[in-house]
Write an enzyme that holds these catalytic residues in place. Structure first.
Site, PDB file in Angstrom:
ATOM      1  N   PRO A  51       0.847  -1.188   0.000  1.00 34.58           N
ATOM      2  CA  PRO A  51       0.000   0.000   0.000  1.00 34.58           C
ATOM      3  C   PRO A  51       0.885   1.240   0.000  1.00 34.58           C
ATOM      4  CG  PRO A  51       0.073  -0.968   2.208  1.00 34.58           C
ATOM      5  CD  PRO A  51       0.864  -1.873   1.305  1.00 34.58           C
ATOM      6  N   MET A  52       0.600   2.197  -0.866  1.00 37.89           N
ATOM      7  CA  MET A  52       1.362   3.450  -0.844  1.00 37.89           C
ATOM      8  C   MET A  52       0.419   4.613  -1.126  1.00 37.89           C
ATOM      9  SD  MET A  52       5.047   2.605  -2.607  1.00 37.89           S
ATOM     10  CE  MET A  52       4.412   1.757  -4.028  1.00 37.89           C
ATOM     11  N   GLN A 111      -6.721  -1.315   2.809  1.00 40.25           N
ATOM     12  CA  GLN A 111      -5.992  -0.937   4.026  1.00 40.25           C
ATOM     13  C   GLN A 111      -6.707   0.199   4.764  1.00 40.25           C
ATOM     14  OE1 GLN A 111      -2.263   1.317   4.514  1.00 40.25           O
ATOM     15  NE2 GLN A 111      -1.425  -0.518   5.465  1.00 40.25           N
ATOM     16  N   CYS A 143       2.452   3.623   9.508  1.00 46.83           N
ATOM     17  CA  CYS A 143       2.644   4.905   8.820  1.00 46.83           C
ATOM     18  C   CYS A 143       3.334   5.913   9.747  1.00 46.83           C
ATOM     19  CB  CYS A 143       1.297   5.456   8.348  1.00 46.83           C
ATOM     20  SG  CYS A 143       1.469   7.055   7.553  1.00 46.83           S
ATOM     21  N   LYS A 159      -0.069  -4.313   9.352  1.00 46.64           N
ATOM     22  CA  LYS A 159       1.222  -3.938   8.773  1.00 46.64           C
ATOM     23  C   LYS A 159       1.912  -3.016   9.765  1.00 46.64           C
ATOM     24  CE  LYS A 159       3.283  -2.244   4.479  1.00 46.64           C
ATOM     25  NZ  LYS A 159       3.738  -0.897   4.799  1.00 46.64           N
ATOM     26  N   GLY A 161      10.422  -4.014   2.431  1.00 49.89           N
ATOM     27  CA  GLY A 161      11.530  -3.092   2.650  1.00 49.89           C
ATOM     28  C   GLY A 161      12.723  -3.377   1.776  1.00 49.89           C
ATOM     29  N   ASP A 162      12.962  -2.433   0.854  1.00 51.07           N
ATOM     30  CA  ASP A 162      14.206  -2.414   0.084  1.00 51.07           C
ATOM     31  C   ASP A 162      14.346  -3.571  -0.904  1.00 51.07           C
ATOM     32  OD1 ASP A 162      14.829  -0.129   1.546  1.00 51.07           O
ATOM     33  OD2 ASP A 162      15.810  -1.296   3.123  1.00 51.07           O
ATOM     34  N   GLY A 206       7.268  -2.068  -2.713  1.00 50.27           N
ATOM     35  CA  GLY A 206       6.820  -0.680  -2.668  1.00 50.27           C
ATOM     36  C   GLY A 206       7.551   0.138  -3.709  1.00 50.27           C
ATOM     37  N   ARG A 207       8.578   0.875  -3.252  1.00 53.34           N
ATOM     38  CA  ARG A 207       9.265   1.822  -4.143  1.00 53.34           C
ATOM     39  C   ARG A 207       9.941   1.150  -5.335  1.00 53.34           C
ATOM     40  NH1 ARG A 207      12.898   4.046   0.390  1.00 53.34           N
ATOM     41  NH2 ARG A 207      12.629   1.838   0.910  1.00 53.34           N
TER      42      ARG A 207
END
Ligand SMILES: Cc1cc2nc3c(=O)[nH]c(=O)nc-3n(C[C@H](O)[C@H](O)[C@H](O)COP(=O)(O)O)c2cc1C
Length: 335
Positions: free
Chosen positions: A21-22, A75, A104, A143, A205-206, A228-229
């Protein structure tokens, strides 16, 4: 060998690969693209439980969906168990899984006691999960981050609470709230959580390449990973991860595919967001699609002045044609 599927409560996913989720990113066009490239589960942007109960227009916009993106995780964020439980009941027709945001770090969210602020109050986390669990039979996940700060790392305690109260899985982004996005996520926390719990642990993460993803599976034993990113302007990361999971060499994308997907993104945005919002969103996505290509800096700067979707479409088409011409030139140059 890494498990090829992931089961969360009653939901069986075809692959252990999830779109994170972003907020401000994972809107319907973005989710549709990542789904097409192999995200087994996609997630909405975070939705305020109280906002939903009050029927805010913003909430309804965030809930827009299409059958081809399902299963969809919804979410929620909030700090009040009763509101979260009420929103959970409303969520049933909209998605196949419910996730509660307890990670968050953003001030606006934390100030109200939601997001990662909940990590400072495990008793409240217990009450929230218990209330939401009672309210819905949807598969339920939370999360979290590793803790509020280095002095209060408590992901194991929170994980045990989640499992005890009936959560079906837990996602850990192993940074603290104080870290925001700095440094590296600490995957050893994921490995510890996997050892401590019976429910599936999902790592976030990453993960920027298929190799990162395979390393996360191998080093932590997590049951699934969230992207994510790493998916910014890079939806084929999901395809590469699926290739790696099935023992194949991940195949790089081509210039032609990059352009085709950027144009598809533009098309979805035109269809689902409306011209004005689509222009604002696409400026950022087109920058990501051009990352690493020659002349990308100047191209990115030029986008900021373009007022409508047609001019953005023309600009990206022209830019990719110029990159292709450059590539052809350098291939033909005498060596
Ligand atoms: C722009 C942005 C918005 C985010 N919004 C949310 C959100 O709404 N809910 C949430 O749980 N996490 C959110 N996150 C955190 C991501 O889901 C993910 O856990 C984090 O970015 C680490 O994964 P990555 O390294 O793959 O990006 C957001 C992250 C970014 C960069």
């Amino acid at each position: 060998m890494q498990n090829q599927t992931l089961t969360i409560g009653s939901l069986q996913l075809t692959d252990p690969l999830i779109l994170a989720p972003m907020a401000g990113i994972t809107d319907l066009p973005y989710r549709l693209l990542h789904k097409r490239f192999g995200a087994a589960l996609v997630t909405t942007e975070m939705i305020s439980a109280k906002g939903w109960i009050q029927q805010g227009q913003k909430t309804l916009d965030l809930l827009k969906s299409r059958p081809e993106e399902r299963p969809l995780a919804i979410q929620l964020f909030g700090e009040d168990p009763a509101s979260l439980a009420e929103a959970a009941k409303l969520a049933v027709p909209y998605g196949e899984l419910l996730d509660i945001n307890m990670g968050c770090p953003v001030k606006k969210v934390v100030k109200g006691g939601a997001g990662s602020a909940l990590l400072q109050d495990p008793g409240r986390i217990r009450n929230i999960i218990a209330a939401v669990r009672k309210a819905t039979e949807l598969p339920l996940t939370i999360k979290i981050r590793s803790g509020w700060d280095n002095a209060s790392i408590n992901f194991l305690e929170v994980g045990r609470i989640a499992e005890g109260e009936g959560a079906d899985a837990i996602t850990l982004h192993p940074r603290t709230r104080s870290q925001m996005f700095s440094g590296h996520s600490d995957w050893s926390h994921l490995a510890q959580l996997v050892k401590a719990l019976k429910i599936p642990v999902i790592g976030s993460g990453d993960v920027f390449t298929a190799e990162d993803g395979m390393r996360m599976f191998a080093e932590t034993g997590c049951a699934g990973i969230m992207i994510g990113r790493g998916g910014y302007g890079n939806p084929w990361l999901f395809r590469q991860l699926r290739q790696a999971l099935s023992g194949q060499e991940p195949v790089a994308t081509t210039l032609k595919e990059r352009l085709q997907v950027a144009l598809e993104h533009l098309q979805f945005s035109r269809q689902f967001l409306g011209e004005r919002r689509a222009v604002l969103e696409l400026r950022k996505h087109l920058c990501w699609y051009s990352r690493g290509l020659p002349g990308a800096g100047a191209f990115r700067a030029s986008l900021q002045h373009l007022p409508d979707l047609s001019s953005l479409q023309q600009a990206i088409t022209d830019y990719f044609a110029s990159v292709e011409a450059l590539e052809n030139e350098s291939e033909q140059a005498p060596r």
